[in-house]
Design a protein around this motif. Sequence first.
Motif, PDB file in Angstrom:
ATOM      1  N   SER A 103       0.822  -1.218   0.000  1.00  0.00           N
ATOM      2  CA  SER A 103       0.000   0.000   0.000  1.00  0.00           C
ATOM      3  C   SER A 103       0.854   1.265   0.000  1.00  0.00           C
ATOM      4  O   SER A 103       0.422   2.304  -0.505  1.00  0.00           O
ATOM      5  N   LEU A 106       1.569   1.557  -3.736  1.00  0.00           N
ATOM      6  CA  LEU A 106       0.389   1.755  -4.569  1.00  0.00           C
ATOM      7  C   LEU A 106      -0.271   3.105  -4.311  1.00  0.00           C
ATOM      8  O   LEU A 106      -0.855   3.710  -5.209  1.00  0.00           O
ATOM      9  N   PHE A 107      -0.187   3.574  -3.060  1.00  0.00           N
ATOM     10  CA  PHE A 107      -0.777   4.859  -2.692  1.00  0.00           C
ATOM     11  C   PHE A 107       0.300   5.730  -2.048  1.00  0.00           C
ATOM     12  O   PHE A 107       0.337   5.880  -0.815  1.00  0.00           O
ATOM     13  N   ASP A 109       0.749   8.871  -1.935  1.00  0.00           N
ATOM     14  CA  ASP A 109       0.276  10.103  -1.300  1.00  0.00           C
ATOM     15  C   ASP A 109      -0.694   9.752  -0.174  1.00  0.00           C
ATOM     16  O   ASP A 109      -1.449   8.785  -0.251  1.00  0.00           O
ATOM     17  N   GLY A 110      -0.664  10.551   0.851  1.00  0.00           N
ATOM     18  CA  GLY A 110      -1.584  10.305   1.955  1.00  0.00           C
ATOM     19  C   GLY A 110      -1.285  11.196   3.136  1.00  0.00           C
ATOM     20  O   GLY A 110      -0.168  11.699   3.285  1.00  0.00           O
ATOM     21  N   PHE A 114      -3.777   8.225   7.183  1.00  0.00           N
ATOM     22  CA  PHE A 114      -3.597   7.124   6.231  1.00  0.00           C
ATOM     23  C   PHE A 114      -2.287   6.396   6.495  1.00  0.00           C
ATOM     24  O   PHE A 114      -2.223   5.160   6.467  1.00  0.00           O
ATOM     25  N   THR A 115      -1.238   7.152   6.781  1.00  0.00           N
ATOM     26  CA  THR A 115       0.065   6.546   7.075  1.00  0.00           C
ATOM     27  C   THR A 115       0.006   5.709   8.348  1.00  0.00           C
ATOM     28  O   THR A 115       0.539   4.593   8.408  1.00  0.00           O
ATOM     29  N   ARG A 118      -2.172   2.303   7.597  1.00  0.00           N
ATOM     30  CA  ARG A 118      -1.499   1.216   6.882  1.00  0.00           C
ATOM     31  C   ARG A 118      -0.263   0.739   7.621  1.00  0.00           C
ATOM     32  O   ARG A 118       0.131  -0.426   7.491  1.00  0.00           O
ATOM     33  N   SER A 159      -6.909  -5.219   2.763  1.00  0.00           N
ATOM     34  CA  SER A 159      -6.953  -4.460   1.509  1.00  0.00           C
ATOM     35  C   SER A 159      -8.123  -3.493   1.491  1.00  0.00           C
ATOM     36  O   SER A 159      -7.986  -2.328   1.075  1.00  0.00           O
ATOM     37  N   TYR A 163      -7.886   0.516   1.280  1.00  0.00           N
ATOM     38  CA  TYR A 163      -8.498   1.174   0.127  1.00  0.00           C
ATOM     39  C   TYR A 163      -9.578   2.165   0.571  1.00  0.00           C
ATOM     40  O   TYR A 163      -9.687   3.281   0.025  1.00  0.00           O
ATOM     41  N   ASN A 166      -8.041   5.270   1.743  1.00  0.00           N
ATOM     42  CA  ASN A 166      -7.582   6.079   0.610  1.00  0.00           C
ATOM     43  C   ASN A 166      -8.723   6.919   0.036  1.00  0.00           C
ATOM     44  O   ASN A 166      -8.526   8.075  -0.349  1.00  0.00           O
ATOM     45  N   GLN A 170     -10.272  12.443   0.311  1.00  0.00           N
ATOM     46  CA  GLN A 170     -10.949  13.545  -0.366  1.00  0.00           C
ATOM     47  C   GLN A 170     -12.078  14.142   0.475  1.00  0.00           C
ATOM     48  O   GLN A 170     -12.726  15.108   0.052  1.00  0.00           O
TER      49      GLN A 170
END
Length: 287
Positions: A103, A106-107, A109-110, A114-115, A118, A159, A163, A166, A170
């Motif tokens: 992750s 794959l991602f 930015d965050g 979020f950091t 995960r 997962s 997700y 992520n 927004q």
Amino acid sequence: MVLSVLLKFIYPPPASVVITAMSVISFVSLSNAGWMETKGKHMQYSKLRNVGKKSATATATATDDDDDDKKKKKKDDKENAKLSGKVGMIVAYTPAFLAGVSSFFLFPDGDLRFTLLRSAVTIHFFKRLFEVLFVHKISGWMDVEAMTTISLSYFLSSSTMIYTQNLMLQLPEPTVDLKYVGVPLFLVGIGGNFYHHYLLSRLRAKGEKQYKIPQGGLFNLVICPHYLFEILGFFGISCISQTVYSLSFTLGTTFYLMGRSSATRDWYQSKFEDFPKDVKALIPYIF
């Protein structure tokens, strides 16, 4: 009224049919699995594998494999594909661990939440793999069916949790920020879980296969303190995440481990005449 209060603590559900469905499926399937544990239909691993319904008594040094158990195991060996317990657990945890690691690529930015989310997921499954390799003394075996079910469940939940988080990038954050409560709660959970797994690993000397009544730590109060701390760890993750999916998974996991711990306590009571009656299943003095 209730919804407006709840939305102060969690993100609004994402406009995703898949995430909504996964939230419902996770809660219902895990809760049902916990209910099945109390009814004697156990996930086929650990000491609850092939548990019979007959009553049994034993001393603190008695094994759980009497003649009837051995006959049943031989019959099941012919019917069910199986792997060594250590290999089964490694396969069960590795996909979820890799989901956490990948992750970060794959991602890329965050935000901080979020950091943290995960990172917590990755650390959780890294700890599990570390324990399988260096802490647990696994002498039994595991059904391939059970291994596949556990592996798929953990991979999909990890997962989906990542997700979903992520997607929340927004959206405005919840009014009440719980991530700074979640981090210490997660650390207490993962630390307490590891400590009691360590105590379990020291119960038997090298070469011993007898089950014994666990002692030390919170084992003097509940028979499954490692489950209690695992629940605390997942609630920590839910506080970090603050999404509907993470909460539904945590609640489902809680109900499953309640059922599993209750079945574990019943097992110890059936095998050990001197099992302390005041030792609860999961929550000290209560349950």
